[in-house]
Design a protein around this motif. Structure first.
Motif, PDB file in Angstrom:
ATOM      1  N   TRP A   1      -2.474  -5.671   0.747  1.00  0.00           N
ATOM      2  CA  TRP A   1      -2.158  -4.197   0.708  1.00  0.00           C
ATOM      3  C   TRP A   1      -1.140  -4.034   1.817  1.00  0.00           C
ATOM      4  CZ3 TRP A   1      -2.531  -0.895  -2.797  1.00  0.00           C
ATOM      5  CH2 TRP A   1      -3.439  -0.783  -3.838  1.00  0.00           C
TER       6      TRP A   1
ATOM      7  N   GLN B   1      -5.944  -5.353  -4.532  1.00  0.00           N
ATOM      8  CA  GLN B   1      -7.464  -4.882  -4.397  1.00  0.00           C
ATOM      9  C   GLN B   1      -8.485  -6.017  -4.703  1.00  0.00           C
ATOM     10  OE1 GLN B   1      -8.543  -2.148  -2.902  1.00  0.00           O
ATOM     11  NE2 GLN B   1     -10.577  -3.008  -3.032  1.00  0.00           N
TER      12      GLN B   1
ATOM     13  N   ARG C   1       0.703  -1.373  -0.099  1.00  0.00           N
ATOM     14  CA  ARG C   1      -0.083   0.014   0.099  1.00  0.00           C
ATOM     15  C   ARG C   1       0.781   1.266   0.027  1.00  0.00           C
ATOM     16  NH1 ARG C   1      -5.071   0.580   1.644  1.00  0.00           N
ATOM     17  NH2 ARG C   1      -5.214  -1.248   2.696  1.00  0.00           N
TER      18      ARG C   1
ATOM     19  N   GLU D   1      -0.433   2.421  -3.680  1.00  0.00           N
ATOM     20  CA  GLU D   1      -1.924   2.912  -3.573  1.00  0.00           C
ATOM     21  C   GLU D   1      -1.969   4.273  -4.464  1.00  0.00           C
ATOM     22  OE1 GLU D   1      -4.981   2.992  -0.079  1.00  0.00           O
ATOM     23  OE2 GLU D   1      -3.267   4.064   0.301  1.00  0.00           O
ATOM     24  N   GLY D   2      -3.226   4.371  -4.889  1.00  0.00           N
ATOM     25  CA  GLY D   2      -3.503   5.674  -5.556  1.00  0.00           C
ATOM     26  C   GLY D   2      -2.856   5.687  -7.149  1.00  0.00           C
TER      27      GLY D   2
END
Length: 379
Positions: A280, A303, A193, A197-198
């Motif tokens: 994650w 995810q 993560r 992430e993003g």
């Protein structure tokens, strides 16, 4: 102050150089036979000091004096995945490393290799060179380090050898731990993560952009940067169906038997990480050169959400919610970030060539920890 100089052998695309450069070392020579990897190195660190060719063909007049030498001789001959052939010529390339030490006369050298290297006959030969041979003015320390213990979001175990003729240099102490003890000063392991992430969950492109740049007199695909290498694959429906059943931390045993290929149906044990999905909030497992193939390891995007809650008496298999799950392998860009490359690192080569460069690299966070340990000893 003048920066200490460094030679990087078997340099690949420059993962170790990233970490050592961050701690103030200046690369003055890099040798790498894979021309795409050498071009990636050159794109980031300059072409003027890169030799893209066979290390055995490098003449002594081309080898400068340097304060430090780093490198990871190819390890396929005795890795867990290799054939463990003792006569594999790749296992002898460490002798070229020794030749460079004799010529460049570094104060310190660092060798990086697979975890099994410390138990190999080749390693014992290296120890004999230090004890009774041409490297007897060096003192070595060695051990197996886990990259996750040094701030890398990946559990990757590597043998590190530090040779010094300026005093014993111990291996660096961990800076991170899975669950740090209170008062230890250690940080928690970094996670998947933390680094991916993003990013766009569903990349639009399946290809690299059209781009060509010349290195070493040859035009090559590149230069690519950042989201240029954040592309997806086009799996068939059967593959997508398989992915959809795999929860974070799961693998092929979470896929309904009727969806499995025959080779997996007939192998009820072992290879537990294939078709695996990352978590994650944990480091990834080792990123290898074929991370874009889920049948090679735990490379599915982390995810995932179940389509419904499991209840007592439910069947073993629960399908993921297609609206809340990302059923694809990680992209090249995500793999590079998990390998701790800078977000703006430059890349050269085909899709397969870049994947090979990423998977073969030393995570820069591990290299940085070693560089920080070594730097105070360099005059």
């Amino acid at each position: 102050m003048t920066k200490p100089t460094m030679i990087d052998l078997f340099a690949g695309c420059g993962g170790m150089t990233v970490g050592f450069h961050d701690e103030g070392f200046k690369p003055v020579l890099a040798v790498e036979w894979d021309r795409y990897a050498a071009a990636t190195y050159a794109a980031n660190w300059g072409e003027d000091h890169v030799i893209a060719g066979d290390i055995a063909a490098v003449e002594e007049r081309q080898i400068p004096r340097a304060d430090l030498m780093i490198g990871g001789p190819p390890c396929q001959g005795f890795s867990n995945l290799g054939l463990k052939r003792l006569d594999d010529p790749r296992n002898q390339l460490w002798r070229e490393y020794i030749r460079f030490i004799r010529t460049a006369k570094p104060q310190v050298f660092v060798i990086e290799n697979v975890d099994r290297f410390s138990k190999s006959p080749e390693f014992q030969m290296l120890v004999e060179e230090v004890d009774h041979g041409t490297l007897n003015d060096y003192e070595i320390t060695y051990g197996v380090l886990n990259s996750a213990d040094y701030g890398v979001s990946q559990r990757r175990r590597r043998t590190i050898v530090i040779g010094s003729r300026v005093g014993r240099i111990d291996l660096p102490s961990p800076t991170h731990a899975r669950v740090p003890e209170p008062g230890s000063g250690l940080l928690p392991w970094r996670t998947v993560r933390d680094v991916i992430e993003g990013l766009p969950a569903r990349p639009e492109s399946t290809e690299l952009p059209e781009s060509v740049t010349e290195f070493f007199g040859d035009p090559m695909p590149g230069i690519f940067k950042g989201l240029d290498i954040h592309f997806r694959r086009n799996p068939n429906q059967l593959s997508l169906d398989r992915y959809s059943y795999v929860p974070p931390g799961g693998g092929r045993f979470d896929v309904p038997v009727e969806l499995l290929p025959r080779c997996w149906r007939e192998k009820p044990t072992g290879t537990t990480d294939v078709m695996g999905r990352m978590r994650w909030d944990a480091p990834s497992l080792t990123i290898r050169t074929e991370f874009f193939k889920p049948e090679k390891g735990a490379y599915l995007h982390p995810q995932w959400a179940p389509a419904r809650q499991r209840r007592d008496g439910d069947p073993q298999y629960i399908k993921g919610d297609p609206k809340k799950s990302v059923d694809r392998v990680i992209t090249h860009y995500e793999a590079s970030l998990i390998q701790d490359f800078p977000k703006d690192y430059l890349w050269m080569g085909t899709k397969t060539a870049i994947a090979k460069q990423i998977g073969n690299a030393v995570p820069s966070g591990l290299a940085r920890a070693i560089a920080k340990q070594v730097r105070p000893f360099i005059d």
